[in-house]
Motif scaffolding. Structure first.
Motif, mmCIF file in Angstrom:
data_model
loop_
_atom_site.group_PDB
_atom_site.id
_atom_site.type_symbol
_atom_site.label_atom_id
_atom_site.label_comp_id
_atom_site.label_asym_id
_atom_site.label_seq_id
_atom_site.Cartn_x
_atom_site.Cartn_y
_atom_site.Cartn_z
ATOM 1 N N LEU A 81 -4.377 2.937 -1.498
ATOM 2 C CA LEU A 81 -4.903 1.585 -1.353
ATOM 3 C C LEU A 81 -4.856 1.188 0.110
ATOM 4 C CD1 LEU A 81 -2.907 -0.046 -4.294
ATOM 5 C CD2 LEU A 81 -5.253 0.842 -4.370
ATOM 6 N N THR A 82 -5.749 0.285 0.493
ATOM 7 C CA THR A 82 -5.760 -0.246 1.851
ATOM 8 C C THR A 82 -5.445 -1.733 1.803
ATOM 9 O OG1 THR A 82 -8.086 -0.902 1.842
ATOM 10 C CG2 THR A 82 -7.592 1.400 2.474
ATOM 11 N N CYS B 35 0.838 -1.212 0.000
ATOM 12 C CA CYS B 35 0.000 0.000 0.000
ATOM 13 C C CYS B 35 0.867 1.253 0.000
ATOM 14 C CB CYS B 35 -0.927 0.009 1.214
ATOM 15 S SG CYS B 35 -2.211 -1.253 1.176
ATOM 16 N N TYR C 106 1.330 3.950 -3.179
ATOM 17 C CA TYR C 106 1.054 5.376 -3.024
ATOM 18 C C TYR C 106 2.274 6.215 -3.410
ATOM 19 C CZ TYR C 106 -0.004 9.917 -1.148
ATOM 20 O OH TYR C 106 -0.193 11.268 -1.017
#
Length: 155
Positions: free
Chosen positions: A65-66, A54, A58
């Motif tokens: 995103l998780t 994640c 980024y």
């Protein structure tokens, strides 16, 4: 001495079923000619593979995103490489996620470029693509095929 350097990488699929890849010059033992790899990078101490995926996604693309977005790993591969006299052993852990647009909000590339690849392009290219076997894996993932355990890809 060989240093461990685990990584997390993300297969980002856009609405047109293409995967985002970055151009780079690979380390030894590969030829020092441009190749392609997925977004991702090293797992920091205390960080899980999915957390690293994640964070790296980024940092490199701007997509937020998780861990829930990524779910469980879809593939792994492992091997040795070296750069500037240092030797490493890496286990790459790969995750898959669909994103809502092809325009990454903040794609950071190192001047060598990035592009979205279709399965057919990955399957037919003569350029070096990491990981080996990505075309077959991506085709399965786009069709909704997820294995019970992560697929082991060739180094």
């Amino acid at each position: 001495m060989i240093k461990n350097r685990p990584t997390a990488r993300v297969i980002l699929a856009d609405p047109a079923d293409r995967a985002l890849m970055f151009r780079f010059v690979p380390p030894d033992p590969w030829p020092r000619e441009p190749a392609w790899h997925l977004p991702g990078g090293g797992i920091e101490p205390g960080e899980s593979a999915v957390e690293a995926a994640c964070r790296e996604a980024y940092e490199e693309t701007g997509f937020i995103l998780t861990p829930q977005d990524l779910g469980d790993p879809v593939a792994v591969n492992a091997g040795e490489w070296s750069i500037r006299g240092s030797r490493y052993y890496t286990v790459h852990t790969y995750f898959f996620v669909r994103v809502s647009r092809a325009e990454a909000p903040g794609t950071r590339d190192d001047g060598l470029g990035h592009r979205w690849w279709t399965v057919a392009e990955l399957d037919s290219t003569t350029e070096r693509v990491f990981p080996r076997g990505l075309a077959v894996l991506l085709k399965d993932l786009l069709q909704g095929v997820r294995r019970e355990r992560p697929v082991t890809l060739n180094w």
